[in-house]
Design an enzyme around this catalytic site. Structure first.
Site, mmCIF file in Angstrom:
data_model
loop_
_atom_site.group_PDB
_atom_site.id
_atom_site.type_symbol
_atom_site.label_atom_id
_atom_site.label_comp_id
_atom_site.label_asym_id
_atom_site.label_seq_id
_atom_site.Cartn_x
_atom_site.Cartn_y
_atom_site.Cartn_z
ATOM 1 N N CYS A 1 0.840 -1.204 0.000
ATOM 2 C CA CYS A 1 0.000 0.000 0.000
ATOM 3 C C CYS A 1 0.880 1.262 0.000
ATOM 4 O O CYS A 1 1.477 1.586 -1.019
ATOM 5 C CB CYS A 1 -0.979 -0.044 1.162
ATOM 6 N N HIS B 1 -3.545 -5.181 0.493
ATOM 7 C CA HIS B 1 -3.036 -5.638 1.789
ATOM 8 C C HIS B 1 -3.127 -7.165 1.873
ATOM 9 O O HIS B 1 -4.082 -7.709 2.442
ATOM 10 C CB HIS B 1 -3.834 -4.999 2.928
ATOM 11 N N GLU C 1 -1.519 -9.115 3.784
ATOM 12 C CA GLU C 1 -1.449 -9.556 5.185
ATOM 13 C C GLU C 1 -2.813 -9.588 5.846
ATOM 14 O O GLU C 1 -3.041 -10.330 6.808
ATOM 15 C CB GLU C 1 -0.490 -8.648 5.978
#
Length: 236
Positions: free
Chosen positions: A115, A214, A216
């Site tokens: 990001c 994202h 994660e």
């Protein structure tokens, strides 16, 4: 057994509240980031903003680097005036992460930008950012609600390093109102959203990949497994 690769992850520098009454400046990182590294077999270490002059020494002790998400970059870094919807910059973090990225590229240390991290990679390479994406694409689907991830489809380029790790189009976790505008020198866009927004970029030679989404946040470890594998193979 050899020690797992040591992966540095950059952090916020912001005010935070915790416990019964603590309300202080803090070096902050969502727990999804270290868990992400750990699930791929790496050791995670936090890299709060520090003296940029120490960045090369820090990178020499790391096997890989993750530039984490966070606040908007200072538009002065790419020669622009602040947009009315741009967030307040954090110069200490900008300077630190630019220095870390410079050192990582100089030392051939694998890098994954997430990001803000991808945007920083683009600015570092001389590129620019769109400061408020809805002005360009006409909708807010990349960031519809503050403090929550949305999802949209991303299509990776099959001929890219990213495409070898994440070969199929799929929905990703998104939360950003800025994006890549002019691509930086030496970078190639390797994934796009359906509205044309650049969703990934990379640099030829080694593992230098940035993604606008994202991974994660959804537990998709394919990218970080690629980073950790590259880090293990590049140990000095």
């Amino acid at each position: 057994m050899s020690t797992p690769p040591l992966i540095g992850v950059t952090t916020y520098l912001t005010r935070a509240r915790w416990g019964v009454a603590w309300d202080l400046p803090a070096a902050l990182l969502p727990a999804d980031y270290p868990r992400y590294v750990q699930r791929a077999g790496g050791l995670a270490v936090m890299l709060p903003p520090d003296d940029p002059g120490t960045a090369a020494a820090v990178i020499r002790r790391l096997d890989g680097l993750i530039l984490a998400g966070g606040e908007d970059l200072d538009p002065a870094l790419y020669g622009a005036e602040p947009h009315p919807r741009a967030g307040a910059p954090v110069p200490e973090r900008d300077r630190w992460e630019l220095a870390l990225l410079t050192a990582a590229l100089d030392q051939d240390v694998p890098v994954l930008g997430i990001c803000r991290g991808m945007q920083l990679m683009n600015v570092h390479a001389g590129g620019t950012l769109c400061q408020h994406l809805p002005d360009v694409v006409g909708h807010d689907e990349h960031n519809p609600r503050a403090g929550a991830f949305a999802e949209h489809l991303v299509k990776p380029s099959p001929s890219s390093l990213l495409g070898s790790l994440v070969p199929d189009p799929g929905d990703v976790a998104t939360h950003h109102h800025q994006s890549v505008d002019r691509l930086g020198e030496g970078l190639v866009a390797t994934a796009f959203a359906s509205d044309g927004t650049v969703e990934a970029l990379e640099r030829a030679g080694g593992f230098v990949v940035g993604v606008q989404w994202h991974p994660e946040a959804r537990g998709d470890v394919r990218l970080v497994e690629g980073l950790v594998s590259a880090a293990a193979g590049c140990r000095r």
